[in-house]
Design a protein around this motif. Structure first.
Motif, PDB file in Angstrom:
ATOM      1  N   VAL A  83      46.544  49.908  26.184  1.00 31.19           N
ATOM      2  CA  VAL A  83      46.259  50.498  27.495  1.00 31.19           C
ATOM      3  C   VAL A  83      44.819  50.201  27.894  1.00 31.19           C
ATOM      4  N   ALA A  84      43.893  50.392  26.960  1.00 34.41           N
ATOM      5  CA  ALA A  84      42.482  50.138  27.247  1.00 34.41           C
ATOM      6  C   ALA A  84      42.239  48.667  27.574  1.00 34.41           C
ATOM      7  N   LEU A  85      42.859  47.775  26.825  1.00 34.85           N
ATOM      8  CA  LEU A  85      42.715  46.345  27.114  1.00 34.85           C
ATOM      9  C   LEU A  85      43.284  46.002  28.488  1.00 34.85           C
ATOM     10  N   ARG A  86      44.460  46.534  28.786  1.00 35.92           N
ATOM     11  CA  ARG A  86      45.068  46.295  30.105  1.00 35.92           C
ATOM     12  C   ARG A  86      44.117  46.705  31.219  1.00 35.92           C
ATOM     13  N   ASP A  87      43.497  47.875  31.065  1.00 40.38           N
ATOM     14  CA  ASP A  87      42.619  48.381  32.111  1.00 40.38           C
ATOM     15  C   ASP A  87      41.331  47.567  32.211  1.00 40.38           C
ATOM     16  N   ASP A  88      40.812  47.098  31.077  1.00 51.28           N
ATOM     17  CA  ASP A  88      39.625  46.252  31.102  1.00 51.28           C
ATOM     18  C   ASP A  88      39.911  44.934  31.816  1.00 51.28           C
ATOM     19  N   ILE A  89      41.091  44.366  31.555  1.00 50.07           N
ATOM     20  CA  ILE A  89      41.473  43.113  32.216  1.00 50.07           C
ATOM     21  C   ILE A  89      41.631  43.337  33.715  1.00 50.07           C
ATOM     22  N   ALA A  90      42.302  44.413  34.085  1.00 48.77           N
ATOM     23  CA  ALA A  90      42.506  44.714  35.499  1.00 48.77           C
ATOM     24  C   ALA A  90      41.180  44.947  36.219  1.00 48.77           C
ATOM     25  N   ALA A  91      40.179  45.498  35.508  1.00 54.47           N
ATOM     26  CA  ALA A  91      38.874  45.769  36.108  1.00 54.47           C
ATOM     27  C   ALA A  91      37.967  44.541  36.127  1.00 54.47           C
ATOM     28  N   GLY A  92      38.433  43.439  35.554  1.00 58.63           N
ATOM     29  CA  GLY A  92      37.631  42.225  35.524  1.00 58.63           C
ATOM     30  C   GLY A  92      36.605  42.176  34.420  1.00 58.63           C
ATOM     31  N   GLU A  93      36.658  43.145  33.503  1.00 62.01           N
ATOM     32  CA  GLU A  93      35.709  43.151  32.393  1.00 62.01           C
ATOM     33  C   GLU A  93      36.120  42.189  31.282  1.00 62.01           C
ATOM     34  N   GLU A  94      37.394  41.870  31.212  1.00 57.38           N
ATOM     35  CA  GLU A  94      37.920  40.896  30.259  1.00 57.38           C
ATOM     36  C   GLU A  94      38.898  39.984  30.993  1.00 57.38           C
ATOM     37  N   VAL A  95      39.100  38.796  30.450  1.00 55.01           N
ATOM     38  CA  VAL A  95      40.138  37.897  30.956  1.00 55.01           C
ATOM     39  C   VAL A  95      41.293  37.928  29.978  1.00 55.01           C
ATOM     40  N   GLY A  96      42.479  38.110  30.477  1.00 64.43           N
ATOM     41  CA  GLY A  96      43.630  38.165  29.585  1.00 64.43           C
ATOM     42  C   GLY A  96      44.922  38.188  30.359  1.00 64.43           C
ATOM     43  N   PRO A  97      46.017  38.323  29.651  1.00 67.12           N
ATOM     44  CA  PRO A  97      47.331  38.373  30.299  1.00 67.12           C
ATOM     45  C   PRO A  97      47.554  39.698  30.998  1.00 67.12           C
ATOM     46  N   HIS A  98      48.551  39.730  31.876  1.00 68.46           N
ATOM     47  CA  HIS A  98      49.054  41.008  32.357  1.00 68.46           C
ATOM     48  C   HIS A  98      49.642  41.743  31.153  1.00 68.46           C
ATOM     49  N   ILE A  99      49.382  43.042  31.051  1.00 65.07           N
ATOM     50  CA  ILE A  99      49.850  43.801  29.896  1.00 65.07           C
ATOM     51  C   ILE A  99      50.677  44.995  30.340  1.00 65.07           C
ATOM     52  N   LEU A 100      51.874  45.085  29.780  1.00 69.88           N
ATOM     53  CA  LEU A 100      52.676  46.302  29.840  1.00 69.88           C
ATOM     54  C   LEU A 100      52.515  46.953  28.475  1.00 69.88           C
ATOM     55  N   ALA A 101      51.867  48.107  28.429  1.00 64.20           N
ATOM     56  CA  ALA A 101      51.449  48.709  27.166  1.00 64.20           C
ATOM     57  C   ALA A 101      52.269  49.958  26.866  1.00 64.20           C
ATOM     58  N   SER A 102      52.814  50.020  25.642  1.00 63.25           N
ATOM     59  CA  SER A 102      53.710  51.122  25.291  1.00 63.25           C
ATOM     60  C   SER A 102      53.005  52.290  24.629  1.00 63.25           C
ATOM     61  N   GLY A 103      51.820  52.058  24.019  1.00 67.93           N
ATOM     62  CA  GLY A 103      51.304  53.082  23.132  1.00 67.93           C
ATOM     63  C   GLY A 103      52.223  53.208  21.922  1.00 67.93           C
TER      64      GLY A 103
END
Length: 451
Positions: free
Chosen positions: A141-161
């Motif tokens: 979840v944290a990685l997904r949000d960092d990517i969405a905020a432009g702080e990291e470059v990465g894939p789209h993430i659907l995160a389950s916890g």
């Protein structure tokens, strides 16, 4: 040469490329151009001669190269890289010890760093969308949000916890929240949603990797009522539900409860196939199958001296893997939606080998190469409900793509070495995921041996 990821999106044009559309017919469009804007989305897809490139756009000459949508991996874990798992750590006691460590002040940064490294490896191998299905906590979840905020470059993430399980059930306690009653399951689902997940995973049956007695893998662990409580909560939030299910009865219960994807699967009869196609309790009225042959193939192809699993796990795997392969073929033949997921982090399932699942679908499930490419792109996007933003190279969608030296429809192994990966318009120059040569050599030999 090491990879380099551009955090800044600058508009660019890929010109003179051969465009692999990802449809089931294997359509290939020669001498095409793709314009990508500063917002990271595709602006134009057209023959190279038809549209002039704006002056401010960088021009990348793709003469002789093949471009296709980025791969989508619908079943990943981020806590390991795919080396053989230690069977001593798969016991309930071992999992409790490991869980205490990874949730400690020392363990949490390690988990976060490992997850970040796994996502980077997936990206550099050409995967531009992932769904995690069983996390230690909410690191995805944290990685997904960092990517969405432009702080990291990465894939789209659907995160389950963490996945949802019964006490000492499959995945518990290391990557699971445990509960007994439907009320417990509902509460655990709400807990995950409150922590920001946009995917949910159920352990409907026992599994191979942590099985301790004969017959445990595939044995039902949840009732329809328990799973229905989870599905109701998730569906109310618009979230799709996946279920680990490795027996016909486990699949039947999960489908009856309303799960949206069956992970791994089993032998399928006509009634189960009909339940996939018409499932009134699923979020969209149908369910899909993610066979994860990549997770079963090493257990089928190698002895215990190679995999490191216990005798009980090896015996349990025989029935489960046979059912997985038969179910994938039956589902494909019957027109059930079959997607691509590898179960990354499991024994011999590396973060960079998503392409092998496509080859295994061709080998064992009757797919053509074109159908396998479609499954990993357009079909997976449909299954995961992200067709509006990715899965094909259409105007308005995110620029999620990979550039290849040769036509993947002629040789799927070319997917193992993309020349360029683009995720949301961010180029990954010279992608070079860290590989395990010994694992790749064994898998290559096993696939050739079974031809």
């Amino acid at each position: 040469m090491t990879s380099r990821i551009s955090k800044t999106i600058e508009p660019f044009a890929l010109v003179h490329i051969n465009l692999v559309t990802g449809d089931e017919r294997g359509t290939l469009l020669p001498d095409m151009m793709i314009l990508v804007g500063a917002h990271g989305r595709i602006e134009t897809v057209a023959p190279s001669a038809d549209v002039p490139v704006p002056n401010e756009y960088h021009v990348l000459d793709g003469t002789g190269k093949y471009v296709m949508p980025g791969l989508i991996n619908a079943h990943t874990h981020l806590f390991s890289q795919g080396r053989p798992l230690n069977p001593k750590m798969a016991t309930p006691k071992g999992q409790r010890i490991t869980a205490a460590i990874v949730h400690s002040p020392v363990g949490k940064p390690y988990v976060a760093a490992t997850a970040k490294n796994s996502v980077r490896t997936l990206l550099e191998s050409g995967v531009t969308t992932i769904r995690t299905l069983g996390d230690i906590a909410y690191e995805a979840v944290a990685l997904r949000d960092d990517i969405a905020a432009g702080e990291e470059v990465g894939p789209h993430i659907l995160a389950s916890g963490p996945l949802l399980a019964i006490p000492d059930g499959h995945g518990a306690p290391l990557i699971a929240l445990e509960g007994e009653t439907p009320q417990d399951m509902r509460a655990n689902t709400r807990r995950n949603i409150a922590n920001g997940v946009n995917a949910v995973k159920i352990a409907a049956t026992g599994g191979v990797t942590d099985s301790q007695v004969l017959g445990e893998a595939g044995a039902p662990q949840m009732t329809v009522e328990q799973m229905r409580a989870i599905c109701d909560e998730a569906h109310d939030a618009g979230i799709l539900v996946a279920a680990h299910a490795q027996s016909a009865e486990g699949v039947r219960r999960a489908l009856a409860a309303g799960v949206d994807t069956i992970e791994h699967g089993s032998r399928l009869d006509d009634a189960l196939i009909e339940s996939f196609k018409h499932n009134p309790n699923a979020l969209r009225g149908y369910s899909a199958l993610i066979p994860t042959i990549s997770a079963g193939f090493p257990l089928h192809a190698f002895g215990r001296d190679v995999t490191g699993i216990t005798e009980i796990q090896a015996e349990n795997s025989r029935t489960v893997v046979d059912g997985m392969l038969a179910g994938a073929r039956a589902a494909h033949e019957a027109g059930v939606l079959v997607g691509v997921g590898t179960d990354t982090a499991m024994t011999f399932v590396t973060q960079y080998n998503t392409w092998r699942e496509l080859a295994l679908l061709v080998k064992y499930a009757g797919f053509t190469p074109a159908e396998a490419v479609r499954a990993a792109t357009r079909t997976n996007a449909r299954i995961l409900n992200v067709s509006g933003i990715t899965g094909s190279l259409d105007e308005g969608k995110y620029a999620d793509m990979m550039v290849l030296d040769s036509n993947p429809l002629d040789d799927l192994s070319t997917l193992a070495h993309p020349k360029l990966v683009v995720a949301g318009g961010h180029p990954v120059w010279h992608p070079a995921p860290k590989r395990f040569d010994d694992i790749d050599r064994l898998l290559d030999e096993a696939m050739r041996r079974e031809e």
